[in-house]
Motif scaffolding. Structure first.
Motif, short mmCIF file in Angstrom:
data_model
loop_
_atom_site.label_atom_id
_atom_site.label_comp_id
_atom_site.label_asym_id
_atom_site.label_seq_id
_atom_site.Cartn_x
_atom_site.Cartn_y
_atom_site.Cartn_z
N SER A 18 0.83 -1.21 0.00
CA SER A 18 0.00 0.00 0.00
C SER A 18 0.86 1.26 0.00
N THR A 19 0.49 2.21 -0.82
CA THR A 19 1.05 3.55 -0.74
C THR A 19 0.35 4.28 0.40
N VAL A 20 1.11 4.96 1.25
CA VAL A 20 0.55 5.59 2.44
C VAL A 20 1.00 7.04 2.54
N THR A 55 -4.36 8.90 15.24
CA THR A 55 -4.96 10.24 15.22
C THR A 55 -3.94 11.30 15.60
N ILE A 56 -4.15 12.51 15.09
CA ILE A 56 -3.35 13.65 15.52
C ILE A 56 -4.19 14.61 16.35
N GLY A 57 -5.38 14.15 16.78
CA GLY A 57 -6.15 14.95 17.71
C GLY A 57 -7.60 15.15 17.37
N GLY A 58 -8.02 14.78 16.17
CA GLY A 58 -9.43 14.92 15.82
C GLY A 58 -9.81 16.35 15.47
N GLY A 59 -11.11 16.59 15.35
CA GLY A 59 -11.63 17.93 15.09
C GLY A 59 -11.26 18.46 13.72
N HIS A 60 -11.39 19.80 13.57
CA HIS A 60 -11.15 20.43 12.27
C HIS A 60 -9.71 20.24 11.80
N LEU A 61 -8.77 20.25 12.72
CA LEU A 61 -7.37 20.03 12.33
C LEU A 61 -7.22 18.71 11.61
N GLU A 62 -7.75 17.65 12.19
CA GLU A 62 -7.60 16.33 11.58
C GLU A 62 -8.37 16.24 10.26
N PHE A 63 -9.55 16.86 10.19
CA PHE A 63 -10.31 16.84 8.95
C PHE A 63 -9.52 17.48 7.81
N GLN A 64 -8.90 18.62 8.08
CA GLN A 64 -8.12 19.29 7.04
C GLN A 64 -6.88 18.48 6.68
N ALA A 65 -6.25 17.89 7.69
CA ALA A 65 -5.06 17.07 7.42
C ALA A 65 -5.43 15.85 6.56
N ILE A 66 -6.58 15.24 6.84
CA ILE A 66 -7.03 14.09 6.06
C ILE A 66 -7.29 14.50 4.62
N ASP A 67 -7.90 15.68 4.41
CA ASP A 67 -8.14 16.15 3.05
C ASP A 67 -6.84 16.33 2.28
N LEU A 68 -5.84 16.91 2.92
CA LEU A 68 -4.54 17.07 2.27
C LEU A 68 -3.91 15.72 1.94
N ALA A 69 -4.01 14.78 2.89
CA ALA A 69 -3.43 13.45 2.67
C ALA A 69 -4.16 12.72 1.54
N ASN A 71 -5.62 14.07 -1.05
CA ASN A 71 -5.17 14.65 -2.31
C ASN A 71 -3.82 14.11 -2.74
N MET A 72 -2.95 13.85 -1.76
CA MET A 72 -1.64 13.26 -2.08
C MET A 72 -1.81 11.83 -2.58
N LEU A 73 -2.69 11.06 -1.93
CA LEU A 73 -2.92 9.67 -2.35
C LEU A 73 -3.55 9.60 -3.73
N LEU A 74 -4.39 10.57 -4.07
CA LEU A 74 -5.08 10.59 -5.37
C LEU A 74 -4.27 11.29 -6.44
N ASP A 75 -3.08 11.78 -6.08
CA ASP A 75 -2.15 12.46 -7.00
C ASP A 75 -2.67 13.82 -7.48
N SER A 76 -3.73 14.34 -6.87
CA SER A 76 -4.13 15.70 -7.21
C SER A 76 -3.20 16.71 -6.56
N ASP A 77 -2.48 16.27 -5.54
CA ASP A 77 -1.38 17.04 -4.94
C ASP A 77 -0.11 16.23 -5.20
N GLN A 78 0.78 16.78 -6.04
CA GLN A 78 1.95 16.04 -6.49
C GLN A 78 3.11 16.05 -5.49
N GLU A 105 4.01 13.21 4.44
CA GLU A 105 4.96 12.46 3.63
C GLU A 105 4.26 11.30 2.94
N LYS A 106 4.38 11.26 1.62
CA LYS A 106 3.81 10.16 0.84
C LYS A 106 4.89 9.12 0.61
#
Length: 332
Positions: A18-20, A55-69, A71-78, A105-106
């Motif tokens: 798996s790519t992570v 987890t890195i703490g939940g809440g809005h911080l984690e939601f935004q971090a998950i969205d960034l991650a 995008n990296m997994l889907l290659d929309s963020d190179q 880090e991908k």
């Protein structure tokens, strides 16, 4: 106390190809939901569903971090790796109000996962694992390197250095301080092992029956099949905990003889599953062997925190692990 489910899943997911994306807290200023070194792991599973570990703490911080991650997994963020600053109050509206820096880090899975397997086995045996990454490295070398710590006593848990143009991160994945030797691979023993594993406890699991250990746990725990289980006690760290949970009362007694022998450094914990009447019978037999009242008082039986009387293995496991956590938190 480190919660290290992400580290176990990281090695497992690498073995599965798996790519992570690793998301790690590298800065935590002011009031923040997690500490420096806290790590979250994400991947796309076989059904192309996003899967998260830790987890890195939940809440809005984690939601935004998950969205960034994602995008990296889907290659929309190179980007392969970067550090992002989050102001928890101004940017996210979280009441804790601190500032956090997250390292993304991908890591693309390769066929060569031998290094990760070696590192995990070393960690299970009480060694630290060092992760290092720097933005100053050449592009093809800009990902983390993983190695076994040479001198754990001199290792910093985490170190983040940043200038206007570059940053570097060093993280030592420490083995957990708690070591537990469990005798008996029955239902209760298995439930306790599964309860301890996500915490990162170093577990030695002993039984005198062949092929008794669950296959999915053999690579995660130091499993020992032996005709003389009591002999293993002499090799165990005296700062650890001994749990006696076998199917044989005579073997339980023999294990008590060994675990409670007079010593300049007694084990941190010796617990045996059983009732108060079982304890009374064992105490009489041990007194006949010359064991003192002080030595007998070190035996915890029944095991587990007070107020929980269920005999269900999973509930017993939660009660016993809670008791061990109380003990080792005090010792820290």
């Amino acid at each position: 106390m480190q919660h290290l489910q992400w580290w176990r899943d990281f090695v497992s997911w690498q073995q599965q190809g798996s790519t992570v994306v690793l998301v790690t807290v590298v800065r935590a200023d002011g009031s923040t939901p997690r500490e420096v070194g806290a790590t979250m792991l994400l991947r796309l599973d076989a059904q192309q569903q996003f899967q998260q570990s830790d987890t890195i703490g939940g809440g809005h911080l984690e939601f935004q971090a998950i969205d960034l991650a994602k995008n990296m997994l889907l290659d929309s963020d190179q980007r392969q790796q970067f550090v992002e600053r989050f102001n928890l109050s101004a940017r996210l509206g979280q009441c804790c109000g601190g500032v956090m820096g997250l390292l993304f880090e991908k890591i693309i899975a390769t066929d060569n996962d031998h290094n990760f397997i070696t590192c995990q086995k070393a960690w299970q045996n009480g060694q630290g694992i060092v992760r290092q990454i720097s933005s100053q490295e050449l592009p093809h070398k800009s990902l983390s390197t993983w190695s076994i710590a040479e001198d754990l006593s001199q290792s910093l848990n985490c170190d983040f250095q940043q200038t206007d143009t570059a940053w570097q991160w060093k993280q030592t994945i420490q083995p957990y301080a708690m070591k537990v030797m469990i005798f008996g691979a029955g239902h209760v023993g298995e439930s306790i092992v599964r309860c301890l594993l996500p915490i990162g406890v170093q577990i030695t699991w002993v039984d005198n029956r062949d092929d008794i250990f669950p296959r999915d746990l053999i690579d995660q725990v130091n499993c020992i099949s032996t005709d003389v289980p009591e002999a293993e006690i002499a090799h165990f760290d005296r700062s650890g905990a001994v749990l006696i949970l076998t199917h044989d009362h005579q073997l339980d007694l023999q294990l008590c003889f060994e675990a409670l022998k007079p010593s300049n450094q007694p084990f941190a914990y010796v617990g045996m599953i059983g009732s108060k009447s079982k304890r009374a019978i064992f105490e009489k037999r041990m007194q006949a062997r010359g064991y003192s009242q002080i030595e007998l008082q070190r035996l915890i039986c029944p095991i587990g925190i007070e107020g929980i009387g269920s005999k269900q293995p999973a509930i017993i496991a939660v009660s016993v692990v809670a008791q061990l956590l109380q003990l080792f938190n005090i010792k820290r």
